[in-house]
Design a protein around this motif. Structure first.
Motif, PDB file in Angstrom:
ATOM      1  N   ARG A  74       0.982  -0.963  -0.006  1.00  0.00           N
ATOM      2  CA  ARG A  74       0.285   0.336  -0.068  1.00  0.00           C
ATOM      3  C   ARG A  74       0.662   1.188  -0.074  1.00  0.00           C
ATOM      4  NH1 ARG A  74      -2.159  -3.977   2.426  1.00  0.00           N
ATOM      5  NH2 ARG A  74      -4.620  -4.472   2.025  1.00  0.00           N
ATOM      6  N   ILE A  75       2.075   1.374  -0.328  1.00  0.00           N
ATOM      7  CA  ILE A  75       2.930   2.224  -0.132  1.00  0.00           C
ATOM      8  C   ILE A  75       2.810   3.533  -1.101  1.00  0.00           C
ATOM      9  CG2 ILE A  75       5.003   1.546  -1.457  1.00  0.00           C
ATOM     10  CD1 ILE A  75       6.311   2.574   0.907  1.00  0.00           C
ATOM     11  N   GLY A  76       2.149   2.532  -2.707  1.00  0.00           N
ATOM     12  CA  GLY A  76       1.603   3.267  -3.245  1.00  0.00           C
ATOM     13  C   GLY A  76       0.360   3.158  -3.805  1.00  0.00           C
ATOM     14  N   ALA A  79       0.346   7.688 -11.971  1.00  0.00           N
ATOM     15  CA  ALA A  79       1.866   7.225 -11.121  1.00  0.00           C
ATOM     16  C   ALA A  79       1.971   8.559 -11.645  1.00  0.00           C
ATOM     17  CB  ALA A  79       1.716   6.248 -13.062  1.00  0.00           C
ATOM     18  N   ARG A  80       2.197   9.614 -12.566  1.00  0.00           N
ATOM     19  CA  ARG A  80       2.890  10.887 -12.589  1.00  0.00           C
ATOM     20  C   ARG A  80       2.350  11.666 -11.207  1.00  0.00           C
ATOM     21  NH1 ARG A  80       4.401  11.914 -17.951  1.00  0.00           N
ATOM     22  NH2 ARG A  80       3.348  10.032 -19.116  1.00  0.00           N
ATOM     23  N   ALA A  81       1.222  11.932 -10.488  1.00  0.00           N
ATOM     24  CA  ALA A  81       0.881  12.093  -9.328  1.00  0.00           C
ATOM     25  C   ALA A  81       1.663  11.252  -8.371  1.00  0.00           C
ATOM     26  CB  ALA A  81      -0.665  12.390  -9.042  1.00  0.00           C
ATOM     27  N   LEU A  82       1.622  10.178  -8.166  1.00  0.00           N
ATOM     28  CA  LEU A  82       2.711   9.373  -7.205  1.00  0.00           C
ATOM     29  C   LEU A  82       4.314   9.826  -7.168  1.00  0.00           C
ATOM     30  CD1 LEU A  82       2.990   7.469  -5.301  1.00  0.00           C
ATOM     31  CD2 LEU A  82       3.249   5.869  -6.616  1.00  0.00           C
ATOM     32  N   LYS A 135      13.292   7.406  -3.060  1.00  0.00           N
ATOM     33  CA  LYS A 135      12.942   7.584  -4.591  1.00  0.00           C
ATOM     34  C   LYS A 135      12.117   9.316  -3.721  1.00  0.00           C
ATOM     35  CE  LYS A 135      12.412   3.049  -6.495  1.00  0.00           C
ATOM     36  NZ  LYS A 135      12.567   3.461  -7.498  1.00  0.00           N
ATOM     37  N   HIS A 136      11.127   9.364  -4.324  1.00  0.00           N
ATOM     38  CA  HIS A 136      10.417  10.342  -4.283  1.00  0.00           C
ATOM     39  C   HIS A 136       8.326  10.299  -4.044  1.00  0.00           C
ATOM     40  CE1 HIS A 136       9.161  15.680  -4.046  1.00  0.00           C
ATOM     41  NE2 HIS A 136       9.180  14.664  -2.884  1.00  0.00           N
ATOM     42  N   LEU A 137       8.454  10.381  -3.562  1.00  0.00           N
ATOM     43  CA  LEU A 137       6.469   9.651  -3.664  1.00  0.00           C
ATOM     44  C   LEU A 137       5.761  10.516  -2.793  1.00  0.00           C
ATOM     45  CD1 LEU A 137       6.409   5.784  -2.471  1.00  0.00           C
ATOM     46  CD2 LEU A 137       7.096   6.963  -4.919  1.00  0.00           C
ATOM     47  N   VAL A 138       4.338  10.993  -3.390  1.00  0.00           N
ATOM     48  CA  VAL A 138       3.131  11.841  -3.447  1.00  0.00           C
ATOM     49  C   VAL A 138       2.308  10.937  -2.041  1.00  0.00           C
ATOM     50  CG1 VAL A 138       2.362  13.950  -3.487  1.00  0.00           C
ATOM     51  CG2 VAL A 138       4.655  13.817  -4.174  1.00  0.00           C
ATOM     52  N   HIS A 139       2.182  10.702  -2.020  1.00  0.00           N
ATOM     53  CA  HIS A 139       0.946   9.053  -1.210  1.00  0.00           C
ATOM     54  C   HIS A 139      -0.555  10.352  -0.737  1.00  0.00           C
ATOM     55  CE1 HIS A 139      -0.801   6.164   0.904  1.00  0.00           C
ATOM     56  NE2 HIS A 139      -0.069   5.628   0.042  1.00  0.00           N
ATOM     57  N   PRO A 140      -1.078   9.974  -1.492  1.00  0.00           N
ATOM     58  CA  PRO A 140      -2.114  10.708  -1.710  1.00  0.00           C
ATOM     59  C   PRO A 140      -3.055  10.713   0.043  1.00  0.00           C
ATOM     60  CG  PRO A 140      -2.247   8.636  -3.201  1.00  0.00           C
ATOM     61  CD  PRO A 140      -0.843   8.793  -2.151  1.00  0.00           C
ATOM     62  N   THR A 147      -4.314   4.187  -4.335  1.00  0.00           N
ATOM     63  CA  THR A 147      -4.078   5.304  -3.622  1.00  0.00           C
ATOM     64  C   THR A 147      -3.100   6.072  -4.325  1.00  0.00           C
ATOM     65  OG1 THR A 147      -1.685   4.080  -3.419  1.00  0.00           O
ATOM     66  CG2 THR A 147      -3.582   4.918  -1.664  1.00  0.00           C
ATOM     67  N   GLY A 148      -2.711   5.101  -5.402  1.00  0.00           N
ATOM     68  CA  GLY A 148      -1.768   5.739  -6.917  1.00  0.00           C
ATOM     69  C   GLY A 148      -1.045   4.153  -7.525  1.00  0.00           C
ATOM     70  N   ALA A 149       0.088   5.020  -8.799  1.00  0.00           N
ATOM     71  CA  ALA A 149       0.857   3.879  -8.986  1.00  0.00           C
ATOM     72  C   ALA A 149       2.112   3.507  -8.022  1.00  0.00           C
ATOM     73  CB  ALA A 149       1.021   4.700 -10.952  1.00  0.00           C
ATOM     74  N   LEU A 150       2.032   2.198  -8.096  1.00  0.00           N
ATOM     75  CA  LEU A 150       3.018   1.889  -7.578  1.00  0.00           C
ATOM     76  C   LEU A 150       4.494   1.439  -8.163  1.00  0.00           C
ATOM     77  CD1 LEU A 150       4.978   0.714  -4.716  1.00  0.00           C
ATOM     78  CD2 LEU A 150       3.101  -1.342  -4.780  1.00  0.00           C
TER      79      LEU A 150
END
Length: 297
Positions: A146-148, A171-174, A233-238, A290-293
């Motif tokens: 669930r990290i992405g 994916a691009r938002a994540l 890695k730089h992620l933006v998790h919702p 939540t987005g693309a992992l």
């Protein structure tokens, strides 16, 4: 032409096109060259082999290519370590001959119970997963799933980092640095393709992406070969916001086509606190898609 022959042909063409003749002491000038890069004749000369033989190699028509010839071509084309390994891998079927053993089996890889047990033991603190051939995501723990993206909710055939990065709209938002991530994924996928050039699952993933994603076609056709097995890695998790996580990849020696990937953050850091928040949300079942992992490997 078989998939492996397409690979060696496209790869060698791209690598000689990427070289500047002037850097190798060869005459340049666009008025003297129809295309950029080295001619086949020049690669053959630098490698010390005949033009006809090099042409047959580049066209995928040469069999039983020796290690010394591959090394000579690698030196002529200034290949990196990863590119040399890729060249050897895609040339391997030709060295075995047409009647040699087939490529690795297709999908259906399974993760040993002991590895799942290890994943679960890290489940509330360390996001982790196992990535198999073709970047298929085979297993994960609570945080890793669930990290992405909500991996448990996905159909098995869609649990693939390349498919998610290029085809999932989130994916691009994540990934704020999506272009870099895309290049890493393609570099890893091409390395996988080199190891298993006729693997049905890898061919399926590559063909779907070539058909459905112009971005994938652009990056894939650049023929870059590199494996990104560690980094940040730089992620933006919702749900929990920005995550700056370090990942490490560990080859499973008893399961040669599987890689354990772990994610972590320094103790007490904002990311560590957000991972703890994510673990709580996952435990109470408040996370959905939540987005693309994009896992490494």
């Amino acid at each position: 032409m078989l998939h492996g022959e397409v690979e060696i042909s496209s790869f060698l063409k791209a690598r000689r096109a990427a070289l500047d003749p002037a850097d190798l002491g060869l005459p340049g000038g666009l008025n003297r060259r129809r295309v950029r890069g080295l001619r086949r004749e020049e690669v053959a000369q630098l490698a010390g082999i005949s033009v006809d033989y090099y042409t047959r190699i580049e066209q995928g028509r040469a069999h039983a290519i020796s290690d010394s010839v591959l090394d000579a071509i690698a030196r002529a084309l200034r290949l990196t370590g990863g590119e040399v390994t890729y060249l050897r891998n895609v040339a391997l079927p030709r060295r075995r001959g047409e009647d040699g053993p087939a490529a690795a089996d297709g999908p259906g890889q399974t993760v040993r119970p002991e590895i799942q047990q290890l994943l679960d033991a890290m489940g509330s603190t360390v996001p982790a997963m196992v990535v198999g051939r073709g970047l298929d995501i085979l297993a994960w723990n609570t945080l890793g799933g669930r990290i992405g993206f909500d991996l448990p909710a996905l159909d098995r055939s869609r649990r693939n980092s390349a498919l998610l990065v290029f085809l999932d709209p989130a994916a691009r938002a994540l990934h704020p640095d999506w272009e870099r991530i895309a290049e890493e994924v393609v570099g890893n996928l091409r390395a996988e393709s080199g190891r298993h050039p006729e693997d049905p699952r890898i061919c399926e993933v590559v063909n779907e992406l070539l058909h459905r994603s112009g971005d994938f076609r652009r990056v894939w056709e650049a023929q870059a070969v590199h494996e990104c097995l560690r980094g940040t890695k730089h992620l933006v998790h919702p749900q929990v916001g920005e995550l700056l996580i370090t990942f490490e990849s560990f080859r499973l020696t008893t399961d040669p086509d599987q890689t354990l990937v772990t994610y972590s953050a320094p103790s007490g850091s904002p990311t560590a606190r957000r991972l703890a928040d994510l673990a709580e949300l996952a435990e109470v079942g408040e996370l959905g898609a939540t987005g693309a992992l994009e896992p490494a490997g």
